[in-house]
Design an enzyme around this catalytic site. Sequence first.
Site, PDB file in Angstrom:
ATOM      1  N   ASP A 189       0.960  -1.224  -0.082  1.00 37.57           N
ATOM      2  CA  ASP A 189      -0.101  -0.076  -0.246  1.00 37.57           C
ATOM      3  C   ASP A 189       0.931   1.316  -0.179  1.00 37.57           C
ATOM      4  OD1 ASP A 189      -1.793   2.134   0.342  1.00 37.57           O
ATOM      5  OD2 ASP A 189      -3.017   0.941   1.751  1.00 37.57           O
ATOM      6  N   HIS A 194       0.036   7.872   3.808  1.00 38.41           N
ATOM      7  CA  HIS A 194       0.622   7.338   4.926  1.00 38.41           C
ATOM      8  C   HIS A 194       2.237   7.344   5.002  1.00 38.41           C
ATOM      9  CE1 HIS A 194      -3.099   5.146   5.230  1.00 38.41           C
ATOM     10  NE2 HIS A 194      -2.661   4.686   3.917  1.00 38.41           N
TER      11      HIS A 194
END
Length: 312
Positions: A189, A194
């Site tokens: 991911d 993030h």
Amino acid sequence: MPIDAAGVLGAAPRVREIAWDHKDVQLYHLGIGAGRPATDPGELRYTLESRLHVLPSFATVAGGGAPGVIRTLSVPGVDVDLAHVLHGGQRLRLHRPVPVRGRATAAARVVAAYDKGTAAVLVLRTEVTDADGPLWTDEAEVYVRGEGGWGGERGPSGRPSPPPAEPADHVAERVLREDQALLYRLSGDWNPLHADPEFAARAGFERPVLHGLCTYGATLKTVVDTLLDGDVTRVRSYRTRFAGVVYPGETLRVRMWRPAGTERDGAERYGAQSGGAGEAEEAGEAAEVRVAVSAVERDDAPVLADTVVRYG
């Protein structure tokens, strides 16, 4: 219209071949916080190849590639800004234990599109099958801000339910690493939300946030280690709703309730079939534990709600 609901629901399933081995499993386990203390026998079953067991939530990253939330955005009929996308919820149904090494076919399609007025919700279902039959079914609920209003079905309520009022039967705390998101993203991911402070700010966050599926995996590990003696094969299904963000370095407080009357004779069998992840998890007999997860440092701000682990 950025989301063409008819086109999304009418699109053919997208099929891809996936494969994984022990290195992928070990990296995932480290990404959700396994391996501390490094020589603890209970942790070595997640990190040492000669003792390796696969936590079922590994299914959400098996085979690498983009996670379900990102793959949903490539479905014909969807054209939205990634910064407006949130992971609303996740369901996983195990038909058999996940093997340490595997090769399988994953078929994914959007099975629901809901119009929330100010937002849209898409549900991507992925069915994974190997040479011996079905392995698992998962559903990712994708929330897209600013993309509702086309007059479609509103769908079920997106408001999380409060946790049980009575004290939890078990409470555990898990301290996350400062670099937890950087480690977890190596499982596939690569969303800059993030890792990139500028992108996180554009999405409305003070700094990069932890992947929801990292919290999802860390929570399941906590339940398995606390209530199931580390036996990952007992997990039958696992669902949650993402109620808030987690920042790397924070402490998760995991509260667990065993509802009265759920311990029964017999156990739900792997391979019970039904129409989808949500329906299948209700089939057969199994015990269950309700879970609520909060961020300790922010006055127990909720981060996972409506969370249930069913096990045999």
